[in-house]
Scaffold this motif. Sequence first.
Motif, PDB file in Angstrom:
ATOM      1  N   LEU A   4     -72.395  -6.693  61.332  1.00  0.00           N
ATOM      2  CA  LEU A   4     -71.568  -5.575  62.279  1.00  0.00           C
ATOM      3  C   LEU A   4     -71.485  -6.333  63.441  1.00  0.00           C
ATOM      4  N   MET A   5     -70.325  -6.475  64.163  1.00  0.00           N
ATOM      5  CA  MET A   5     -70.087  -6.986  65.463  1.00  0.00           C
ATOM      6  C   MET A   5     -69.638  -5.736  66.357  1.00  0.00           C
ATOM      7  N   VAL A   6     -70.727  -5.857  67.487  1.00  0.00           N
ATOM      8  CA  VAL A   6     -70.432  -4.626  68.631  1.00  0.00           C
ATOM      9  C   VAL A   6     -69.749  -5.280  69.696  1.00  0.00           C
ATOM     10  N   THR A   7     -68.376  -4.812  69.731  1.00  0.00           N
ATOM     11  CA  THR A   7     -67.722  -5.419  71.031  1.00  0.00           C
ATOM     12  C   THR A   7     -66.906  -4.575  71.594  1.00  0.00           C
ATOM     13  N   PRO A   8     -67.677  -3.730  72.585  1.00  0.00           N
ATOM     14  CA  PRO A   8     -66.904  -2.635  73.677  1.00  0.00           C
ATOM     15  C   PRO A   8     -66.309  -3.652  74.708  1.00  0.00           C
ATOM     16  N   MET A  17     -63.669 -12.280  68.677  1.00  0.00           N
ATOM     17  CA  MET A  17     -64.820 -11.703  67.708  1.00  0.00           C
ATOM     18  C   MET A  17     -63.989 -11.462  66.542  1.00  0.00           C
ATOM     19  N   ALA A  18     -62.857 -10.744  66.311  1.00  0.00           N
ATOM     20  CA  ALA A  18     -62.176 -10.695  64.907  1.00  0.00           C
ATOM     21  C   ALA A  18     -61.484 -12.070  64.475  1.00  0.00           C
ATOM     22  N   LEU A 105     -74.219  -8.541  65.589  1.00  0.00           N
ATOM     23  CA  LEU A 105     -73.762  -9.338  66.653  1.00  0.00           C
ATOM     24  C   LEU A 105     -73.321  -8.693  67.947  1.00  0.00           C
ATOM     25  N   ALA A 106     -74.056  -8.874  69.000  1.00  0.00           N
ATOM     26  CA  ALA A 106     -73.674  -7.914  69.925  1.00  0.00           C
ATOM     27  C   ALA A 106     -73.330  -8.784  71.235  1.00  0.00           C
ATOM     28  N   ASN A 107     -71.930  -8.219  71.927  1.00  0.00           N
ATOM     29  CA  ASN A 107     -71.661  -8.914  73.049  1.00  0.00           C
ATOM     30  C   ASN A 107     -72.538  -8.738  74.281  1.00  0.00           C
ATOM     31  N   SER A 108     -72.008  -9.091  75.667  1.00  0.00           N
ATOM     32  CA  SER A 108     -72.749  -9.070  76.470  1.00  0.00           C
ATOM     33  C   SER A 108     -72.825  -7.769  77.393  1.00  0.00           C
ATOM     34  N   VAL A 109     -72.127  -6.921  77.126  1.00  0.00           N
ATOM     35  CA  VAL A 109     -72.334  -5.552  77.532  1.00  0.00           C
ATOM     36  C   VAL A 109     -72.521  -4.707  76.570  1.00  0.00           C
ATOM     37  N   ALA A 110     -73.387  -4.926  75.612  1.00  0.00           N
ATOM     38  CA  ALA A 110     -73.773  -4.133  74.458  1.00  0.00           C
ATOM     39  C   ALA A 110     -75.284  -4.181  74.038  1.00  0.00           C
ATOM     40  N   TRP A 226     -61.616 -18.380  67.998  1.00  0.00           N
ATOM     41  CA  TRP A 226     -60.183 -18.278  68.244  1.00  0.00           C
ATOM     42  C   TRP A 226     -59.658 -16.929  67.409  1.00  0.00           C
ATOM     43  N   PRO A 227     -58.773 -16.376  68.093  1.00  0.00           N
ATOM     44  CA  PRO A 227     -58.038 -15.096  67.565  1.00  0.00           C
ATOM     45  C   PRO A 227     -57.437 -15.511  66.290  1.00  0.00           C
ATOM     46  N   VAL A 228     -57.173 -14.604  65.310  1.00  0.00           N
ATOM     47  CA  VAL A 228     -56.241 -15.128  64.265  1.00  0.00           C
ATOM     48  C   VAL A 228     -54.862 -14.808  64.546  1.00  0.00           C
TER      49      VAL A 228
END
Length: 402
Positions: A4-8, A17-18, A105-110, A226-228
Amino acid sequence: MRVLMVTPGTRGDVAPMAGLGSRLQGMGYEVAIAANPAYAPLVVESGCEFRPLPGDLTELIRQPAPGAKAAGGSVLSFWRKLSEYMENAATGTLAAAEAGADVILANSVAPYAFDVAEAFGIPAIGAHLQPTEPSAAYPPVLMNSARSLGPLGNRIIGERASAGPAPYDAPSARLRKALGLKKETRAAGERRRRRAKAPILHGISPTVLPKPTDWHSGLVMAGYWWPVLKPDWQPSADLVDFLADGPQPVFVGFGSSAHIDPDFILESTRRAGVRAVVQGVEGVLGDDAIGIGSVPHEWLFPQMGAVVHHAGAGTTAAGLRAGVPTVGVPVYTDQPLWASRVAALGAGPAPIPYKKLTPERLGDAVKQAVNTPSYALRAAELGGAIAKEDGTVAVVEALRSL
């Protein structure tokens, strides 16, 4: 393994992340991405499952045109709205985890994702696009400035900024209480994980920002994520014709950070004597310019003579990978750092702070970017080095170690 990627955040936070999630899916992982509803199509197109985080950060952070005053609201009002956004994101993170996950996996604001993971008895790993760890190597990104305070000053101020109040403190405290966890502040939790050398993976090229020597072993510069690029994506006929009908143009776009009137931009590019591709407004803007909506940077940037942008992490990465000079116009947070890195690496002129932007300054910087051979040469060298990096490897190693 269910990841689970948490990306606010904005599109710039979600797209890398996608892309990472898409590659993990291809390796047999089951990936779900929790993001704001506006980015559901982006997540689904990457082949990952979408799980909603209520809210939309874009309008809250978008800056007015240079020289204009921000519309309605004091600093206190902004903080309240940002805190509300983080509260919704924390609630959404809990719901996303309840839908199933083996690791987060959590980004820096989560940071509240670590509280949720603790309650569920599953591991959580930081997955950051910014270097938020205190270090002597750079000033804290929350200062909105790349001006170094010296090694000791950078480190001390970075530690104080990390321990200071943040809009996600209250949501983290509320979640811990609701989930029956022992009382612990967000800052204390981060200090505990730092002492344990907990892993934080950074989707940052070590070519662009080498790992600081004072980082602990769990902090990793993985390389860019890299984005898809959608396999069925096609550019408009107007854009293809414009690119073919003259010398390489210059890209100008500021993403979700700011909106600048196209006339302001065209005054700058005409002053520099270059053709322009302007993002944010669509259609022909004259014989020497065209406006575009969302166009993959991977496809567009290699065809540019230079790129002008807000120096967001992802856009900076895309410009460097394309091997073209960059003019950075940083607006806030980590953008001054990336703009200063581009200049320090010799891939573009000194950045122009957004608040000091004028058509004259921008035009002169663009002219300098396209007429200085060393910028193009250095940008090409950096692009070649970045092409050899694979940011997915460190992520897979971290997941396998679990």
